[in-house]
Write an enzyme that holds these catalytic residues in place. Structure first.
Site, PDB file in Angstrom:
ATOM      1  N   ASP A  10      32.929 -19.060  36.741  1.00 52.53           N
ATOM      2  CA  ASP A  10      33.909 -18.162  37.322  1.00 52.53           C
ATOM      3  C   ASP A  10      33.333 -16.747  37.237  1.00 52.53           C
ATOM      4  O   ASP A  10      32.359 -16.508  36.518  1.00 52.53           O
ATOM      5  CB  ASP A  10      35.214 -18.282  36.523  1.00 52.53           C
ATOM      6  CG  ASP A  10      36.248 -17.251  36.927  1.00 52.53           C
ATOM      7  OD1 ASP A  10      36.572 -17.166  38.130  1.00 52.53           O
ATOM      8  OD2 ASP A  10      36.726 -16.527  36.035  1.00 52.53           O
ATOM      9  N   ASP A  12      35.497 -13.173  37.656  1.00 51.85           N
ATOM     10  CA  ASP A  12      36.380 -12.202  37.011  1.00 51.85           C
ATOM     11  C   ASP A  12      36.867 -12.740  35.669  1.00 51.85           C
ATOM     12  O   ASP A  12      37.425 -13.834  35.593  1.00 51.85           O
ATOM     13  CB  ASP A  12      37.603 -11.919  37.877  1.00 51.85           C
ATOM     14  CG  ASP A  12      37.259 -11.285  39.209  1.00 51.85           C
ATOM     15  OD1 ASP A  12      36.367 -11.795  39.897  1.00 51.85           O
ATOM     16  OD2 ASP A  12      37.888 -10.273  39.557  1.00 51.85           O
ATOM     17  N   ASP A 168      37.579 -18.549  32.375  1.00 52.33           N
ATOM     18  CA  ASP A 168      38.406 -17.872  31.373  1.00 52.33           C
ATOM     19  C   ASP A 168      39.904 -18.124  31.540  1.00 52.33           C
ATOM     20  O   ASP A 168      40.704 -17.499  30.824  1.00 52.33           O
ATOM     21  CB  ASP A 168      38.165 -16.362  31.425  1.00 52.33           C
ATOM     22  CG  ASP A 168      38.828 -15.718  32.639  1.00 52.33           C
ATOM     23  OD1 ASP A 168      38.538 -16.153  33.772  1.00 52.33           O
ATOM     24  OD2 ASP A 168      39.640 -14.794  32.451  1.00 52.33           O
TER      25      ASP A 168
END
Length: 221
Positions: A10, A12, A168
């Protein structure tokens, strides 16, 4: 010896801390049309499911479609010009990518961020270390659908059997599950470990070194 030879990241909250630039763009778009600004912690909770969902969550509940479209257009124009004002890599991630690449790993980024911003930021911070970068765009379902992960594997010429996903958020946990691969949940991003555990997280990393260490282990899917 690495157990996994392909790593899908991922962006961001995982590789880059983009929160301040996202919050600035959200608030520029909202206040341009007289709507209340949002705090950075509110924006932190809103991100993860693409620009459309971010702005729907940030805008007033009673906003009309026409007004929402204006806010969305303003956000996209503003963010295109300001997506890298305050953004920066998290500690250790650039070095991690360089090491993995040197060890022969195939690396990709998949994100619900707009495709133009994903490609621009990937180029600025990671250059040709990351071979494939895919963001939200027409014709491909965004995460947690597995489509962008599957597209990345195709472009890398890699198999899911030797791949691990690193993210995250709860969206990333679900994405990895839908793609049939293990997920390493980093705890330095936009969601904390307690939240991630509550949403099915099983493998956690507090820093870049722990991500690399877990790549030598057999991780549960």
């Amino acid at each position: 010896m690495k157990k996994y030879s392909t790593v899908i990241f991922d962006l961001d909250g995982t590789l880059l801390n983009t929160l301040e630039d996202l919050a600035d763009a959200v608030n520029a778009a909202l206040t341009a049309y007289g709507y209340p600004a949002r705090t950075i912690e509110e924006v932190r909770r809103f991100v993860g499911n693409g620009i459309g969902t971010l702005l729907r969550r940030a805008a007033p509940e009673n906003i009309t479609q026409e007004a929402y479209d204006r806010v969305s257009a303003y956000f996209k124009e503003y963010y295109r010009e300001h997506c890298n004002d305050k953004t920066k890599p998290y500690p250790g991630v650039t070095e991690l990518l360089i090491r993995l690449k040197a060890e022969g790993c195939c690396l990709a980024i998949v994100s619900n961020k707009a495709d133009f911003a994903v490609k621009e930021l990937c180029g600025i911070y990671f250059g040709d270390t990351v071979s494939v970068a895919i963001g939200e765009r027409e014709g491909i379902r965004r995460k947690p659908a597995p489509d962008t992960v599957e597209q990345a594997l195709r472009e890398l010429g890699a198999s899911r059997e030797n791949a691990v996903y690193v993210g995250d958020s709860d969206v990333d946990i679900e994405t990895a599950r839908n793609a049939g691969m293990p997920c390493i949940s980093v705890t330095w991003g936009f969601r904390d470990e307690e939240f991630l555990r509550a949403h099915g997280g099983r493998n956690f990393a507090a820093d870049a070194g722990e991500v690399e260490q877990q790549m030598t282990e057999e991780l549960p899917v």
